[in-house]
Design a protein around this motif. Structure first.
Motif: not given
Length: 230
Positions: A68, A91-93
């Motif tokens: 993630t 790191d944001t999906n």
């Protein structure tokens, strides 16, 4: 006399090693995957090519991870630019960053559910500076990165790490953990129809820079080659 014979045998052995290294045949990795099992600032796969100039780029690959945090998927550097062509997962999906010639853009509102195989193709054209992604067969909008300058110079291309310097500068916190397979790279922008054939694993033209079915590569550290299980 014995010393002389041993010296000649050592020279012959070194010559054989050099010949084996220089003349190693490309490897067919059909139905195989690279496995990156741990967070590290050393382990990676180096892809080898004799090409030194790219007016355009298409990179297609499949990957599987549960990460993630951010990580580098594909890192091509030259002496001029450590990020001459980079695919970097934020790191944001839902964000994937594409960088070319030091320029960068973020593709938004994507979907990468963890512990699933994903296919991705990225294109960039140096003439108009436009890039585009295809994620699991779905196209994104087109975004401008950098124009007027083709990639030029001997490339160092890395899987599993993101280069902050030419061939190095790895950060364990940006290393890839998971599996990568079916990687191809072309020195032109693939058509939408050809990308769809790649996604469907149909009869597509293999990469003319990197070809998964005939790949020149070097493994550094603990990276495994295993059977692909879909």
């Amino acid at each position: 006399m014995l010393t002389c014979v041993l010296f000649q045998m050592e020279k012959l052995f070194l010559l054989m090693v050099m010949l084996a290294t220089c003349c190693a045949a490309p490897t067919d990795l059909s139905d195989k995957v690279f496995v990156f099992p741990k967070e590290t600032n050393t382990d990676h796969v180096k892809l080898l090519t004799s090409k030194t100039s790219f007016d355009a780029v298409t990179v297609c690959l499949r990957f599987f991870t549960d990460l993630t945090r951010n990580y580098g998927l594909f890192s091509l550097a030259t002496v001029a630019h450590s990020n001459d062509f980079l695919l970097f997962k934020r790191d944001t999906n839902d964000v994937m960053s594409v960088q070319a010639r030091g320029g960068s853009t973020n593709f938004l509102s994507l979907s990468f559910p963890p512990n699933s195989w994903h296919s991705m193709c990225a294109t960039w054209n140096s003439q108009n500076g436009v890039a585009q992604l295809w994620v699991d067969g779905k196209q994104t909008i087109k975004r401008f990165i950098h124009s007027g300058q083709p990639i030029s110079g001997k490339p160092i291309t890395i899987l599993g790490q993101e280069q902050d310097t030419y061939g190095g500068g790895f950060d364990a916190g940006q290393s890839f953990i998971g599996m990568i397979s079916r990687l191809h790279m072309w020195d032109y922008v693939l058509s939408a129809a050809e990308i769809q054939r790649y996604v469907e694993d149909a009869n597509f033209s293999p990469g003319n820079v990197f070809n998964w079915r005939a790949l020149d590569y070097e493994i550094v550290g603990n990276v495994l080659v295993e059977e692909e299980i879909l």
